[in-house]
Write an enzyme that holds these catalytic residues in place. Structure first.
Site, PDB file in Angstrom:
ATOM      1  CD  GLU A 174      -0.519  -4.175   4.290  1.00  0.00           C
ATOM      2  OE1 GLU A 174      -1.003  -4.855   5.211  1.00  0.00           O
ATOM      3  OE2 GLU A 174      -0.067  -4.681   3.241  1.00  0.00           O
ATOM      4  CG  HIS A 248      -1.043  -2.911   9.676  1.00  0.00           C
ATOM      5  ND1 HIS A 248      -1.678  -4.130   9.850  1.00  0.00           N
ATOM      6  CD2 HIS A 248      -0.639  -2.892   8.387  1.00  0.00           C
ATOM      7  CE1 HIS A 248      -1.658  -4.803   8.712  1.00  0.00           C
ATOM      8  NE2 HIS A 248      -1.033  -4.074   7.815  1.00  0.00           N
ATOM      9  CB  CYS A 365      -6.963  -6.151  13.602  1.00  0.00           C
ATOM     10  SG  CYS A 365      -5.252  -5.652  13.833  1.00  0.00           S
TER      11      CYS A 365
END
Length: 447
Positions: A174, A248, A365
């Site tokens: 990720e 995350h 993000c």
């Protein structure tokens, strides 16, 4: 050697909508089917970029991807012209249309994992593209992400861009959202902290939500990025917080230089990890937020840890937060206490990013951190660096092409596809990227 951290922020795409595609991301699920405002979304991101650039923090942009992504629909067996395919999938399988129209590439913390030259065995900056294997709509991103990064970091004597790992669950990666770098000055060697949620031989893993990052993937990325093995730590995220919506690591922790700001429940063996970092990082400071002050659920709801922690010239740090933190009485009380205490975090700046936040993406993000020396920075494609002229040009571009209202039903509109392609064509010229999108390459639009 002197180096600075440059934040490369993702531009929100023209098809930004709320589809609830991301199981495990509670904001995404909660806002499913709401009406979105793509124009407001892209402008909220641009305002953050420009404000930070004006404050002296180097800032650049990464473009959105081509959406709806017709080649993926052709792979799924839909045939005909682009317009016919849009009509067929909207009638027969609207979920696929939503997936191939996702604006998720805006969250460039998932674009790649970065190794600065100071940490690399060959002295180059490395970027390994993330495969984002856990979600179909995100697994589509890697090839275009790679093309964009190669167009931005094109000097192969300074930069190495690596293709994503194979698309299998064992190697689910990720990107930088599960990676932290700690140390002193940016230009000095640092310690890279790779955070994973699962590993093949380990039964400790979440029960409710998926662990998207594997240890096997983290180890492979560290090898590809040529990170000095003496400068790497692999740590497991607490599976209990993954099950509470921490999909995350950047939803529960953020680092900058010698500081790790995290929840006390962020990591599986947190005390051991903190002691490791204390031994390996000179002047290391852990700021662990107790559950009694901020619960994990409140941290997820406000994205307290999905903040940016930025170094100012005087050595102090600025915490860049979403407005949701200010709106939450308990979290805001904690933050005001934090900046008054004796630690490097001495100031806060709040931004309204609600369009992105409603899909589960906060300030952290939206950015990919890349530490660059002056020579390396000069080698970056200069057209992507944020300044007054680019800010003005991108706002005018957004005004011309972005809609101020979008629903899932609008994704089938052939005009939206044409608007998007025209917008990206203009953007690639503005940012001097070349033909990075499949529709720009010969025959791609015709399948």
């Amino acid at each position: 050697m002197t180096a600075h951290e440059v934040n490369f922020d993702g531009l929100v795409g023209l098809t930004h909508h709320y589809a609830g595609l991301s199981f495990g991301n509670e904001a995404s699920t909660r806002h499913r089917f709401q009406v979105s405002n793509p124009r407001l979304a892209v402008k909220q991101g641009l305002l953050k970029m420009k404000a930070l650039a004006d404050a002296g923090f180097p800032q650049a942009v990464i473009p959105p991807h081509e959406r709806p992504f017709i080649p993926a629909l052709r792979q799924l067996g839909f045939t005909g012209s682009d317009e016919q395919i849009l009509d067929k999938v909207a009638r027969q399988a609207p979920r696929w249309l939503s997936s191939v129209s996702s604006a998720s590439p805006m969250w460039v913390a998932n674009a790649a994992t970065v190794c600065p030259s100071a940490d690399a065995l060959d002295g180059k900056v490395h970027l390994t593209v993330a495969n984002l294997n856990n979600k179909f709509h995100r697994a589509l991103e890697a090839p275009v992400t790679e093309a964009l990064l190669r167009a931005i970091f094109r000097d192969e004597s300074q930069f190495s861009v690596h293709s994503a790992l194979p698309q299998v669950a064992l190697l689910g990666d990720e990107g930088a959202a599960n990676h932290n770098r700690l140390g002193g000055e940016y230009g000095s060697a640092g310690v890279q902290l790779f955070v994973y949620g699962r590993e093949e031989e380990n039964e400790i893993r979440p029960a409710r939500y998926p662990a998207r990052q594997s240890r096997e993937a983290s180890e492979a990325v560290a090898r590809l990025n040529q990170v000095n093995p003496q400068q790497v730590i692999f740590a497991q995220q607490n599976p209990e917080v993954i099950d509470q919506g921490v999909f995350h690591n950047d939803v529960i922790a953020v680092s900058n230089r010698q500081v790790l700001f995290c929840h006390e429940a962020a990591f599986a063996r947190q005390k051991v990890l903190i002691n490791q970092l204390r031994t390996r990082v000179d002047g290391f400071m852990a700021i662990e937020v107790p559950a009694g002050e901020v619960s994990v659920s409140d941290a997820v709801a406000t994205y307290l840890f999905n903040s940016q922690l930025l170094s100012r010239d005087d050595g102090s740090m600025l915490l860049v937060l979403p407005r949701e933190c200010q709106d939450h009485v308990g979290v805001w009380r904690y933050l005001n206490k934090l900046v008054a205490e004796d630690n490097p975090i001495s100031a806060m700046q709040v931004f309204d990013l609600r369009e992105s936040m409603a899909n589960g993406g906060g300030p952290a993000c939206l950015r990919l951190r890349v530490v660059l020396t002056e020579e390396e920075r000069r080698a970056v494609n200069p057209a992507v660096m944020m300044n007054d002229a680019l800010f003005t040009a991108l706002n005018a571009w957004a005004d011309r092409y972005y809609r101020d209202r979008l629903t899932a039903a609008d994704l089938a509109d052939p005009l939206l596809l044409r608007e998007g392609r025209e917008a990206l064509d203009v953007l690639t010229r503005l940012l001097d990227l070349g033909s990075v999108y499949p529709f720009q390459q010969t025959g791609a639009a015709d399948g």
